[in-house]
Structures are given as structure tokens and as C-alpha cells.
Design a protein around this motif. Structure first.
Motif, PDB file in Angstrom:
ATOM      1  N   ARG A   5       0.836  -1.198   0.000  1.00 18.37           N
ATOM      2  CA  ARG A   5       0.000   0.000   0.000  1.00 18.37           C
ATOM      3  C   ARG A   5       0.875   1.254   0.000  1.00 18.37           C
ATOM      4  N   GLN A   6       0.470   2.230  -0.752  1.00 14.41           N
ATOM      5  CA  GLN A   6       1.196   3.495  -0.797  1.00 14.41           C
ATOM      6  C   GLN A   6       0.400   4.550  -0.065  1.00 14.41           C
ATOM      7  N   ALA A   7       1.118   5.459   0.581  1.00 13.92           N
ATOM      8  CA  ALA A   7       0.447   6.570   1.240  1.00 13.92           C
ATOM      9  C   ALA A   7      -0.227   7.431   0.183  1.00 13.92           C
ATOM     10  N   PRO A   8      -1.413   7.954   0.478  1.00 14.50           N
ATOM     11  CA  PRO A   8      -2.093   8.793  -0.520  1.00 14.50           C
ATOM     12  C   PRO A   8      -1.293  10.064  -0.794  1.00 14.50           C
ATOM     13  N   PRO A   9      -1.368  10.594  -1.998  1.00 11.09           N
ATOM     14  CA  PRO A   9      -0.618  11.818  -2.320  1.00 11.09           C
ATOM     15  C   PRO A   9      -1.129  12.992  -1.491  1.00 11.09           C
ATOM     16  N   TYR A  10      -0.226  13.900  -1.156  1.00  8.88           N
ATOM     17  CA  TYR A  10      -0.624  15.083  -0.386  1.00  8.88           C
ATOM     18  C   TYR A  10      -0.532  16.354  -1.220  1.00  8.88           C
ATOM     19  N   TYR A  11      -0.160  16.205  -2.482  1.00 11.33           N
ATOM     20  CA  TYR A  11      -0.218  17.309  -3.441  1.00 11.33           C
ATOM     21  C   TYR A  11      -0.199  16.703  -4.830  1.00 11.33           C
ATOM     22  N   THR A  12      -0.642  17.490  -5.805  1.00 15.87           N
ATOM     23  CA  THR A  12      -0.533  17.066  -7.200  1.00 15.87           C
ATOM     24  C   THR A  12       0.095  18.190  -8.015  1.00 15.87           C
ATOM     25  N   ILE A  13       0.883  17.797  -8.997  1.00 16.87           N
ATOM     26  CA  ILE A  13       1.487  18.727  -9.950  1.00 16.87           C
ATOM     27  C   ILE A  13       1.125  18.250 -11.352  1.00 16.87           C
ATOM     28  N   THR A  15       1.408  19.387 -15.483  1.00 13.02           N
ATOM     29  CA  THR A  15       2.117  20.311 -16.371  1.00 13.02           C
ATOM     30  C   THR A  15       1.564  20.256 -17.785  1.00 13.02           C
ATOM     31  N   GLY A  16       1.666  21.393 -18.454  1.00 12.84           N
ATOM     32  CA  GLY A  16       1.235  21.515 -19.830  1.00 12.84           C
ATOM     33  C   GLY A  16       2.086  22.545 -20.545  1.00 12.84           C
ATOM     34  N   PRO A  17       1.704  22.955 -21.743  1.00  9.93           N
ATOM     35  CA  PRO A  17       2.548  23.831 -22.557  1.00  9.93           C
ATOM     36  C   PRO A  17       2.479  25.315 -22.221  1.00  9.93           C
ATOM     37  N   SER A  18       1.567  25.750 -21.371  1.00 14.29           N
ATOM     38  CA  SER A  18       1.387  27.178 -21.118  1.00 14.29           C
ATOM     39  C   SER A  18       2.479  27.747 -20.204  1.00 14.29           C
ATOM     40  N   PRO A  19       2.786  29.046 -20.313  1.00 14.73           N
ATOM     41  CA  PRO A  19       3.684  29.701 -19.355  1.00 14.73           C
ATOM     42  C   PRO A  19       2.943  30.237 -18.136  1.00 14.73           C
ATOM     43  N   LEU A  20       1.650  29.908 -18.015  1.00 14.39           N
ATOM     44  CA  LEU A  20       0.857  30.324 -16.857  1.00 14.39           C
ATOM     45  C   LEU A  20       0.610  29.120 -15.957  1.00 14.39           C
ATOM     46  N   ILE A  21       0.896  29.288 -14.664  1.00 16.03           N
ATOM     47  CA  ILE A  21       0.671  28.259 -13.654  1.00 16.03           C
ATOM     48  C   ILE A  21      -0.361  28.785 -12.674  1.00 16.03           C
ATOM     49  N   ALA A  22      -1.265  27.915 -12.232  1.00 18.79           N
ATOM     50  CA  ALA A  22      -2.209  28.281 -11.175  1.00 18.79           C
ATOM     51  C   ALA A  22      -2.015  27.318 -10.017  1.00 18.79           C
ATOM     52  N   THR A  23      -2.029  27.849  -8.794  1.00 20.50           N
ATOM     53  CA  THR A  23      -1.770  27.034  -7.613  1.00 20.50           C
ATOM     54  C   THR A  23      -2.864  27.212  -6.575  1.00 20.50           C
ATOM     55  N   ALA A  24      -3.109  26.135  -5.831  1.00 27.64           N
ATOM     56  CA  ALA A  24      -4.076  26.160  -4.727  1.00 27.64           C
ATOM     57  C   ALA A  24      -3.488  25.314  -3.598  1.00 27.64           C
ATOM     58  N   ILE A  25      -2.459  25.836  -2.963  1.00 24.88           N
ATOM     59  CA  ILE A  25      -1.712  25.019  -2.006  1.00 24.88           C
ATOM     60  C   ILE A  25      -2.397  24.917  -0.646  1.00 24.88           C
ATOM     61  N   HIS A  26      -3.451  25.699  -0.419  1.00 28.44           N
ATOM     62  CA  HIS A  26      -4.217  25.592   0.836  1.00 28.44           C
ATOM     63  C   HIS A  26      -5.601  24.990   0.627  1.00 28.44           C
ATOM     64  N   ASP A  27      -5.843  24.408  -0.537  1.00 30.76           N
ATOM     65  CA  ASP A  27      -7.159  23.830  -0.819  1.00 30.76           C
ATOM     66  C   ASP A  27      -7.431  22.590   0.027  1.00 30.76           C
ATOM     67  N   GLY A  28      -6.380  21.861   0.390  1.00 29.26           N
ATOM     68  CA  GLY A  28      -6.529  20.545   0.994  1.00 29.26           C
ATOM     69  C   GLY A  28      -7.130  20.543   2.397  1.00 29.26           C
ATOM     70  N   HIS A  29      -7.785  19.416   2.729  1.00 29.16           N
ATOM     71  CA  HIS A  29      -8.400  19.247   4.046  1.00 29.16           C
ATOM     72  C   HIS A  29      -7.970  17.940   4.710  1.00 29.16           C
ATOM     73  N   ALA A  30      -7.382  17.025   3.968  1.00 24.36           N
ATOM     74  CA  ALA A  30      -6.994  15.723   4.528  1.00 24.36           C
ATOM     75  C   ALA A  30      -5.847  15.876   5.525  1.00 24.36           C
ATOM     76  N   VAL A  31      -5.746  14.935   6.440  1.00 27.93           N
ATOM     77  CA  VAL A  31      -4.575  14.827   7.329  1.00 27.93           C
ATOM     78  C   VAL A  31      -4.168  13.355   7.358  1.00 27.93           C
ATOM     79  N   ARG A  32      -2.904  13.098   7.530  1.00 23.76           N
ATOM     80  CA  ARG A  32      -2.462  11.713   7.492  1.00 23.76           C
ATOM     81  C   ARG A  32      -2.885  10.973   8.770  1.00 23.76           C
ATOM     82  N   GLY A  67      -2.471  21.566  -3.249  1.00 30.29           N
ATOM     83  CA  GLY A  67      -2.226  20.931  -1.963  1.00 30.29           C
ATOM     84  C   GLY A  67      -3.447  20.130  -1.556  1.00 30.29           C
ATOM     85  N   LEU A  68      -3.265  18.853  -1.253  1.00 28.15           N
ATOM     86  CA  LEU A  68      -4.383  17.977  -0.904  1.00 28.15           C
ATOM     87  C   LEU A  68      -4.563  17.828   0.601  1.00 28.15           C
TER      88      LEU A  68
END
Length: 271
Positions: A5-13, A15-32, A67-68
Motif C-alpha cells: 500500500r502506498q500513502a495517498p498523495p498530499y499534493y498534485t502537480i 504540467t502543460g505547454p502554457s507559461p501560466l501556472i495556477a496554484t491552490a496550495i491551501h485547498d486541501g483538508h486531509a490529514v495523514r 495541496g491535498l
């Protein structure tokens, strides 16, 4: 046999071809699992200080960082030494833990923090190599009814609907991008009115933004975009779905002028 079993991911990244990145690093609610029982805060109390729904706005671009896990596990928008809320003054006066967090569990959280930053650096380096420079929409939300569900709203003069944090960027260099974003967001027809969008009134941006600017000087323009929780009830966590979609459309509206301005700035940079 070893545990497969693997620990669930705590973030996702993504990528695509655009030079624009959008982030939501405080969206997550899970705790290990190994710290879940150590919190003195309820799930609802943690949710109140998190940024739910911000990940839903990231579909405006193909480069996404989400952020998950909860910021109460480790806060990805604070310096490493402050990423774990150890005292009430670290967390809006809240007592986060029933007892002091065991050091081995704190170190596990910090290892996860380090892994996140290492992988974000790889992603951004790849985009910088491809495009020369890039723009990040660093999306957050903030509370404005801290005196209770039925209490007064915070003073609108000091709490704009959209606070743009431009912190430690080279503001003169990136003026065309910041101005393009600000003007296009202000001009957007938001359900028959215009949003109150102002710069560096409530926040100037957090550690994540500052780290990116320091790591990619003059190659990165990070705008920390803090939406006041006018689109939701910050005490129940319930959002107005129509406004969630309208905010996403408003952000989408800014992209063409922002990318045109980015191109203009990029041409001025030495190779």
C-alpha cells in the motif's frame, strides 16, 4: 511480504505547454492517519482556516499545483521553521494539538514539505527553460467574519474582495503583467457589478511566492490572489455555486492580457 500500500498523495502537480501556472496550495483538508487523533481542532474548525474551492479555479490553465492535505498538517505557504503550527499564536490563536506534537511526526511532516518544494522547483525550472519566464496565479481565500457567523463583516476598506499580494517581486519589471491582471479583473462584469480589487492591502503574499521569486529572480511573476470569502459562508463551509463559477470566469478573463504582457516583459530579459 512487504506492505504494497502506498500513502495517498498530499499534493498534485500537473504540467502543460502554457507559461501560466495556477496554484491552490491551501485547498486541501486531509490529514495523514498517524496524526489525525492528535488534533485538538475539529474538522470544521480546520476547514474554516483552509481555502476550500480554490482548486476548482485551476482549470483556467494546464499547469496546476494543488495541496491535498490540510495546512494544519504542514503549511506549504510558510517558511520551513514555521510550517508546523506549534503554538496558538502560529494559528490565529487556535490550540492545534492536544499535546505537543512528537518530534518524529513533526520531522515526517517537514520531509513532506521538503519533497513538495523540490518537485515544484523541478516543474518551474522546466517551464522557465521552455518559456524564459512565467506567471503564477497563487490562489487563496481569507475570512472576514471572525466575530462569529452572525457577527459583523470586517471593514471593507481594509478587506478588499480581491487582495493582490505582490510582495518581493521586481514590481517595476513586472508592472505590465500586474497591471494587466488588475485592470482586466476590475473590468470584468461580475454578476452585474465590478469586484473590489486592490494590491497589498490585507496581504503582501506568503512564503511560497517569496521562495519562487528568490529561486527564479526576474523569471517569475507570482501574484498571490486572495479572495475574501464573500462567495461562501466561512462558518458552515457552504459556497454559492454560481459565484464559484463566476470567479473562475473572471480569472479566465484575465489570461489573454496577462500572457500578452508576459511576452512583452520576457523580450526585455537577457537570455
Amino acid at each position: 511480504m512487504p506492505d504494497s500500500r502506498q500513502a495517498p498523495p498530499y499534493y498534485t502537480i500537473t504540467t502543460g505547454p502554457s507559461p501560466l501556472i495556477a496554484t491552490a496550495i491551501h485547498d486541501g483538508h486531509a490529514v495523514r492517519d498517524n496524526i489525525r487523533s492528535l488534533f485538538s481542532l475539529s474538522s470544521d474548525e480546520r476547514l474554516r482556516e483552509e481555502d476550500p474551492f480554490t482548486a476548482g479555479w485551476l482549470s483556467i490553465t494546464d499547469n496546476q499545483i494543488i495541496g491535498l492535505n490540510s495546512r494544519f498538517e504542514m503549511d506549504l505557504n510558510r517558511p520551513r521553521e514555521k510550517a508546523i503550527y506549534r503554538k496558538p499564536e502560529d494559528a490565529w490563536g487556535l490550540t492545534v494539538w492536544k499535546d505537543e506534537l512528537p518530534e518524529e511526526l513533526a520531522q515526517e511532516s517537514l520531509a513532506r514539505y521538503d519533497q513538495f518544494y523540490a518537485n515544484v522547483k523541478k516543474m518551474l525550472q522546466s517551464i522557465a527553460d521552455r518559456h524564459g519566464c512565467f506567471v503564477i496565479y497563487d490562489l487563496h481565500t481569507y475570512n472576514h467574519r471572525r466575530d462569529g457567523a452572525n457577527g459583523p463583516e470586517a471593514d471593507p476598506q481594509a478587506n478588499p474582495e480581491v487582495n493582490l499580494g505582490t510582495g518581493n517581486m521586481n514590481r517595476q519589471l513586472w508592472a505590465p503583467v500586474v497591471d494587466a491582471f488588475t485592470q482586466s479583473l476590475q473590468a470584468y462584469d461580475y454578476q452585474g457589478r465590478h469586484l473590489d480589487v486592490r494590491e497589498n492591502v490585507k496581504f503582501e503574499g506568503g512564503h511560497f511566492m517569496r521562495w519562487i521569486h528568490d529561486t527564479f529572480p526576474d523569471r517569475s511573476c507570482v501574484i498571490s490572489i486572495e479572495f475574501k470569502k464573500f462567495f461562501m459562508d466561512e462558518w458552515t463551509g457552504k459556497a454559492d455555486e454560481a459565484q464559484l463559477q463566476e470567479i473562475r470566469k473572471a480569472l479566465q478573463h484575465t489570461i489573454a492580457p496577462v500572457l500578452a504582457a508576459r511576452e512583452q516583459v520576457c523580450k526585455t530579459l537577457s537570455p
